[in-house]
Motif scaffolding. Sequence first.
Motif, short mmCIF file in Angstrom:
data_model
loop_
_atom_site.label_atom_id
_atom_site.label_comp_id
_atom_site.label_asym_id
_atom_site.label_seq_id
_atom_site.Cartn_x
_atom_site.Cartn_y
_atom_site.Cartn_z
N MET A 48 0.84 -1.51 0.01
CA MET A 48 0.41 -0.29 -0.28
C MET A 48 1.33 1.37 0.37
SD MET A 48 -2.95 -1.07 0.25
CE MET A 48 -4.20 0.24 0.53
N THR A 49 0.47 1.96 -0.73
CA THR A 49 1.03 3.20 -1.13
C THR A 49 -0.21 4.64 -0.74
OG1 THR A 49 3.29 2.37 -2.24
CG2 THR A 49 2.70 4.74 -2.29
N SER A 50 0.92 5.55 0.30
CA SER A 50 0.06 6.36 0.65
C SER A 50 0.07 7.73 -0.41
CB SER A 50 0.20 7.42 1.84
OG SER A 50 -0.29 8.00 1.64
N LEU A 51 -1.17 8.28 -1.49
CA LEU A 51 -1.26 8.97 -1.97
C LEU A 51 -1.17 10.42 -1.30
CD1 LEU A 51 -3.26 6.95 -4.59
CD2 LEU A 51 -0.71 7.11 -4.90
N LYS A 52 -0.99 10.92 0.03
CA LYS A 52 -0.87 12.09 0.22
C LYS A 52 -0.20 12.77 -0.18
CE LYS A 52 -0.98 14.63 4.52
NZ LYS A 52 -1.12 14.42 5.89
N MET A 53 -0.62 14.21 -0.91
CA MET A 53 0.47 14.74 -1.66
C MET A 53 1.26 15.96 -0.49
SD MET A 53 -2.24 16.67 -4.85
CE MET A 53 -4.05 17.29 -4.24
N ASP A 54 1.73 16.68 -0.88
CA ASP A 54 2.75 17.49 -0.12
C ASP A 54 2.30 18.86 -0.94
OD1 ASP A 54 5.52 18.76 1.04
OD2 ASP A 54 6.68 18.25 -0.22
N ASP A 55 2.29 19.35 0.52
CA ASP A 55 1.34 20.62 0.20
C ASP A 55 1.83 21.61 0.89
OD1 ASP A 55 0.07 23.31 -0.62
OD2 ASP A 55 -2.42 22.06 -0.66
N SER A 56 2.92 21.99 1.30
CA SER A 56 2.99 22.59 2.03
C SER A 56 2.50 24.46 1.74
CB SER A 56 5.05 23.12 2.53
OG SER A 56 5.48 23.65 0.82
N ARG A 57 2.29 24.86 0.76
CA ARG A 57 1.30 25.71 0.64
C ARG A 57 0.69 26.53 1.52
NH1 ARG A 57 0.02 27.07 -5.41
NH2 ARG A 57 -1.02 28.71 -3.93
N VAL A 66 -13.24 1.87 5.17
CA VAL A 66 -13.40 0.91 4.57
C VAL A 66 -12.11 0.72 3.59
CG1 VAL A 66 -15.79 1.71 3.75
CG2 VAL A 66 -13.76 2.42 1.80
N THR A 67 -11.87 -1.23 3.27
CA THR A 67 -10.75 -1.85 2.54
C THR A 67 -11.35 -1.02 1.57
OG1 THR A 67 -10.10 -2.32 4.65
CG2 THR A 67 -9.58 -3.15 2.47
N VAL A 68 -10.67 -0.80 -0.10
CA VAL A 68 -10.82 -1.35 -1.28
C VAL A 68 -10.46 -1.83 -1.86
CG1 VAL A 68 -11.41 -0.04 -3.49
CG2 VAL A 68 -12.03 1.53 -0.24
N LYS A 69 -10.45 -3.08 -2.78
CA LYS A 69 -10.04 -3.42 -3.71
C LYS A 69 -10.79 -3.45 -4.78
CE LYS A 69 -8.80 -8.79 -4.05
NZ LYS A 69 -8.99 -10.28 -3.45
N ALA A 70 -9.64 -3.69 -5.84
CA ALA A 70 -9.91 -3.09 -6.93
C ALA A 70 -9.32 -4.05 -8.12
CB ALA A 70 -10.41 -1.68 -7.23
N ILE A 71 -10.31 -3.74 -9.42
CA ILE A 71 -9.58 -4.06 -10.64
C ILE A 71 -9.87 -2.41 -12.00
CG2 ILE A 71 -9.23 -5.56 -12.92
CD1 ILE A 71 -9.64 -7.63 -10.32
N GLY A 72 -8.36 -2.32 -12.24
CA GLY A 72 -9.26 -1.49 -13.11
C GLY A 72 -8.38 -1.84 -14.70
N VAL A 73 -8.84 -0.57 -15.03
CA VAL A 73 -8.24 -0.19 -16.61
C VAL A 73 -7.52 0.69 -17.05
CG1 VAL A 73 -8.10 -0.95 -19.28
CG2 VAL A 73 -9.21 -2.81 -17.28
N VAL A 74 -5.92 0.52 -17.78
CA VAL A 74 -5.32 1.72 -17.95
C VAL A 74 -6.42 2.70 -19.30
CG1 VAL A 74 -3.59 3.32 -18.35
CG2 VAL A 74 -3.09 1.39 -17.18
N SER A 75 -6.95 3.43 -19.25
CA SER A 75 -7.94 3.99 -20.37
C SER A 75 -7.20 5.08 -20.28
CB SER A 75 -9.68 4.00 -19.49
OG SER A 75 -9.23 6.07 -18.73
N LEU A 109 -16.01 -3.65 -1.00
CA LEU A 109 -15.68 -3.21 -0.35
C LEU A 109 -15.71 -3.43 1.12
CD1 LEU A 109 -17.10 -0.44 -1.29
CD2 LEU A 109 -15.30 0.36 -1.68
N LYS A 110 -15.49 -3.40 2.02
CA LYS A 110 -15.51 -3.96 3.60
C LYS A 110 -15.46 -3.06 4.28
CE LYS A 110 -12.49 -5.86 6.66
NZ LYS A 110 -11.03 -6.11 6.61
N MET A 111 -16.25 -1.96 5.43
CA MET A 111 -16.30 -1.65 6.22
C MET A 111 -15.33 -2.31 7.54
SD MET A 111 -19.19 0.18 4.91
CE MET A 111 -19.36 0.07 3.71
N ASP A 112 -14.69 -0.89 7.40
CA ASP A 112 -13.41 -1.68 8.68
C ASP A 112 -14.11 -0.29 10.34
OD1 ASP A 112 -12.29 -3.20 7.07
OD2 ASP A 112 -11.21 -1.41 6.35
N GLY A 113 -14.54 -1.43 11.10
CA GLY A 113 -14.53 -0.03 12.49
C GLY A 113 -15.91 0.08 12.19
N PRO A 114 -15.70 1.10 13.47
CA PRO A 114 -16.58 2.29 14.19
C PRO A 114 -16.48 3.19 13.59
CG PRO A 114 -15.49 2.46 15.55
CD PRO A 114 -15.10 1.16 15.10
#
Length: 105
Positions: free
Chosen positions: A3-12, A50-59, A86-91
């Motif tokens: 798993m990789t975080s996709l959080k953007m570096d936004d120091s502005r 939620v836990t998301v598991k997905a399959i996709g196609v590069v469009s 999708l799987k609901m994870d905790g409260p």
Amino acid sequence: MAMTSLKMDDSRDDYEYKRNQYGYGLELSLYPEQCAKLGIDKQPHAGQAVTVKAIGVVSSADESLDATADGGSNVSLRIQITDIELKMDGPANAIKAAEMLYGTN
């Protein structure tokens, strides 16, 4: 692949409001028919993890040269999700979700 975080570096700090730190193109929207197919028959609360598991196609794929001194390139992709689990994870925890999306002040 890990798993990789996709959080953007936004120091502005000159925005009138705090932006979503993950980018708006990463948000999935599901219609009622799709929720029904996934077995979601009652609305989850805001902040529900939620836990998301997905399959996709590069469009679409794009590469452009970077005009900086290092002369690198920028790559972008569009991925059409075709199958999802999708799987609901905790409260639900709306405060924690807001901090994750918009940071803390």
